[in-house]
Every structure is written in structure tokens, then in C-alpha cells.
Design a protein around this motif. Sequence first.
Motif, PDB file in Angstrom:
ATOM      1  N   THR A  78       5.041  16.011  -1.118  1.00 34.76           N
ATOM      2  CA  THR A  78       4.822  15.758  -2.456  1.00 34.76           C
ATOM      3  C   THR A  78       5.173  14.426  -2.855  1.00 34.76           C
ATOM      4  N   LEU A  79       5.615  13.638  -1.929  1.00 29.34           N
ATOM      5  CA  LEU A  79       6.211  12.324  -2.405  1.00 29.34           C
ATOM      6  C   LEU A  79       5.110  11.364  -1.724  1.00 29.34           C
ATOM      7  N   ARG A  80       5.368  10.043  -2.265  1.00 28.37           N
ATOM      8  CA  ARG A  80       4.704   8.658  -1.877  1.00 28.37           C
ATOM      9  C   ARG A  80       5.624   7.959  -1.111  1.00 28.37           C
ATOM     10  N   ALA A  81       5.283   6.926  -0.203  1.00 28.94           N
ATOM     11  CA  ALA A  81       5.971   5.806   0.315  1.00 28.94           C
ATOM     12  C   ALA A  81       4.942   4.645   0.671  1.00 28.94           C
ATOM     13  N   VAL A  82       5.819   3.307   0.626  1.00 25.92           N
ATOM     14  CA  VAL A  82       5.033   2.325   1.086  1.00 25.92           C
ATOM     15  C   VAL A  82       4.685   2.292   2.618  1.00 25.92           C
ATOM     16  N   TYR A 112      13.391   8.902  -5.366  1.00 25.85           N
ATOM     17  CA  TYR A 112      13.109   7.964  -4.834  1.00 25.85           C
ATOM     18  C   TYR A 112      14.301   6.984  -4.853  1.00 25.85           C
ATOM     19  N   GLY A 113      15.472   7.498  -5.712  1.00 25.51           N
ATOM     20  CA  GLY A 113      16.712   6.738  -5.696  1.00 25.51           C
ATOM     21  C   GLY A 113      17.714   7.395  -5.380  1.00 25.51           C
ATOM     22  N   ARG A 114      17.595   8.366  -4.636  1.00 27.18           N
ATOM     23  CA  ARG A 114      18.868   9.310  -4.443  1.00 27.18           C
ATOM     24  C   ARG A 114      20.076   8.533  -3.897  1.00 27.18           C
ATOM     25  N   ALA A 115      19.721   7.242  -3.017  1.00 27.16           N
ATOM     26  CA  ALA A 115      20.695   6.717  -2.534  1.00 27.16           C
ATOM     27  C   ALA A 115      21.605   6.164  -3.496  1.00 27.16           C
ATOM     28  N   PHE A 116      20.866   5.718  -4.552  1.00 22.26           N
ATOM     29  CA  PHE A 116      21.747   5.037  -5.675  1.00 22.26           C
ATOM     30  C   PHE A 116      22.509   5.976  -6.641  1.00 22.26           C
ATOM     31  N   PRO A 142       0.768  -1.180  -0.025  1.00 23.96           N
ATOM     32  CA  PRO A 142       0.199  -0.029   0.123  1.00 23.96           C
ATOM     33  C   PRO A 142       0.764   1.123  -0.001  1.00 23.96           C
ATOM     34  N   LEU A 143       0.526   2.290  -0.539  1.00 22.22           N
ATOM     35  CA  LEU A 143       1.140   3.440  -0.666  1.00 22.22           C
ATOM     36  C   LEU A 143       0.157   4.635  -0.037  1.00 22.22           C
ATOM     37  N   GLY A 144       0.986   5.717   0.468  1.00 23.27           N
ATOM     38  CA  GLY A 144       0.403   6.814   1.244  1.00 23.27           C
ATOM     39  C   GLY A 144       1.527   7.776   1.102  1.00 23.27           C
ATOM     40  N   ARG A 145       1.072   9.236   1.627  1.00 18.82           N
ATOM     41  CA  ARG A 145       2.091  10.044   1.747  1.00 18.82           C
ATOM     42  C   ARG A 145       3.197   9.725   2.484  1.00 18.82           C
ATOM     43  N   VAL A 204       7.790   4.249  -6.721  1.00 19.84           N
ATOM     44  CA  VAL A 204       8.083   3.917  -5.297  1.00 19.84           C
ATOM     45  C   VAL A 204       8.222   2.515  -5.181  1.00 19.84           C
ATOM     46  N   HIS A 205       7.505   1.517  -5.698  1.00 18.59           N
ATOM     47  CA  HIS A 205       7.630   0.299  -5.849  1.00 18.59           C
ATOM     48  C   HIS A 205       8.793  -0.692  -6.095  1.00 18.59           C
ATOM     49  N   MET A 206       9.236  -0.059  -7.281  1.00 23.24           N
ATOM     50  CA  MET A 206      10.452  -0.539  -7.474  1.00 23.24           C
ATOM     51  C   MET A 206      11.867  -0.005  -6.444  1.00 23.24           C
ATOM     52  N   ALA A 207      11.540   0.950  -6.156  1.00 25.79           N
ATOM     53  CA  ALA A 207      12.471   1.718  -5.128  1.00 25.79           C
ATOM     54  C   ALA A 207      12.374   0.820  -3.974  1.00 25.79           C
ATOM     55  N   HIS A 208      11.143   0.275  -3.597  1.00 27.94           N
ATOM     56  CA  HIS A 208      10.869  -0.568  -2.386  1.00 27.94           C
ATOM     57  C   HIS A 208      11.408  -1.691  -2.496  1.00 27.94           C
TER      58      HIS A 208
END
Length: 361
Positions: free
Chosen positions: A231-235, A298-302, A222-225, A283-287
Amino acid sequence: MGDPDSEDIDRLEDLDRLEDPDLPEEMGATKELTVAADGQGTRLDLWLSEQLGEAVSRSRVQALIRAGAVTTGDTAVTEPKQRVTAGERYALIVPEAQPAEPLPEDLPLDILYEDAALVVVNKPAGLVVHPAPGNWSGTLVNALLYHCGETLAGIGGVRRPGIVHRLDRDTSGVMVVAKTDLAHRALSDAFADHGRSGDLERAYVALVWDAPDRWAGTIDAPLGRDPRSRTLRAVVPEGRADARHAVTHYQVRKRYGSDGKGGALAALVECRLETGRTHQIRVHMAHIGHPLIGDLDYGRAFRTKVNRLPETVRPTVAAFGRQALHARLLAFRHPVSDELMRFEAPPPADMTALTEALDIL
């Protein structure tokens, strides 16, 4: 006709279903408020309405709360009925004033198909779908209003005429826009249903870091704020108030290079949506540990992974300035003829160049 502010709440829920993050794009200045002793135990929506006076109606405040525009500390508060406590501090992001309606603009369009009921376009990366703060002009809606003339004005709403689904600014690919109220209702229902009882089909191609261990899989999360960003979403946990069911099916089409540990450096992945939430694929692929190449949200760490690439590949990957995501396929039933319509668009030149560079690995 009902209270316009009451309609905002219904519209917000509709937009969440149709991949359209309404309120984050409308946000303006942040107003910080502290609960006084006489506010102890008051409902949050009522207390905020009293603090804001006539500037914002209570129903509008409720919509803002549900949208995650109200925070205390670093946590978004999404339940209007929550009781406040004396001494608590709340931050409310107040929406900016907006033009009454978008204006037609003579902008280029890549039209794949058009008839009296709808138009299908291949949206380029960098094009915003509809006007919002910071982008009141130069959007797909502005271009469509010019192209379609008065036939499009007001279809499905003044601010987003004809829009039944949305692609992020930096995502390219196939979109359908309704030109009549009948088409808008039918297509909106199809996207809200996500094809479960119809023939809606959406396929995206993405270039991701590393590669999933399995060649195919399903991400059901599931996704939420994102509590750290409006402005971003997260699991998020399934029971959270703003959690929305989200399912992405993926298939690895190609793996690139070797990390020396049995894995790949990057992969071409096709994603098919069972639901359509904001930023869902990203979000899902980053998750699952494989964010999209170029996705700084969503990929800043990479980001440093590019330094591990060979010199022949590194400049092209480092220069890719957006998320590597393209909506390659859209299929749906025509709202008038009931014919099954199917449209595909190849990835744009920048994504093709990125793929060719990765082929060297």
C-alpha cells in the motif's frame, strides 16, 4: 463493448496518473502458490491464470501483476511476461468482492463553489474520497451522490463518479469533482497533464521535521511501489518497471526552533506538484530527510524526535494523529466557460493548533 477485464488495465493506468492507487485499496486475502515442474518456463500471467482457474481472468491477472500485487520473496514482480522457474513461490493478493456501485448518504459537505458542471469542496482530514474495502460507506463520493442526485451517477465510472483527482484520507484541502462527462474529460486531461500545457495549479502546506538546508528546491525522483508494503510508495530506480516520473517543488515558509547544530527542529513548507503521484509529497519529503510530522507511514523513524521538544510543545505534537498536510490551493480552467478558477482553503483547526504550538519554539 470490450472485455471488462481488459478495461481494468487501462483504468489502472489512468488512476495511477490521477493520484489514485486503485489496486492497493482493493486488496484482500493473499494466495501463495509454488511452481511445479511442469510449469517451468511458463509466462507468469499464464501460469497464475492456470492456477486460479476461472476465478480471475488472465487480463485481470496482468493488471494485478502490473499493480504490484504479485510478489516472490520480498520483491514485487511487475512484468506479466516474466518466465517462472520450478520451485519458485509466488504470493498473489486477490481483490475482495466489491459492491456494484456506491450509495448516496446524507453527510456534511464544505462546498466552496458549485455550478452545473462541477463542485469544489474543502475535504476534511479523515474523510475517504471513494468507497473501498473497509470503507464502503461514509466517503466523499457517498456524500456527493446524495448532494448532487442522479446528475453525478456514473460520471467517469460507476465506482468513482466525478472523481478526477484524490487526496489521502488524512490529507485535508481543496478538491474539484466533475458533474458532467464533458467536465470529467476536461478536468481529467488537465490533471493527467499536470498543468504543463494549461493553467492547473496545486499548492500544499506541510509541517515537516527539521528543515531543508535550502529555502527552496526541487525533488525529482521517480516513485514506485514499496517492495516491503503493497500500500506504500517509495523512491525507486528510474529503470524499474513500475517507476513513475515524479517532481515536487518546495519552498520553506518558516523554520521553528533550533537543534543546537545550526538547523531547525521543524519547518512549514509549501509544496507545488509538477506531477501527481500517490503519496508524492509524503515520500519526496521523507526522501530528502524531512518527513511530515504525524506521518507514521513514511516518518516512523522520526517518532522519537517529539521527545526532544520542550514540554510546552511536546503534548500537542505527540497528539497530532495524521500527516500534517493540507491542499491549500487549487486553480484550473473551467471546462465550460474557460474561466480561470482559483480556490483556497485555510488549514483546519488541528493543523493551525500544531503551527501555533511550534511557534513557541
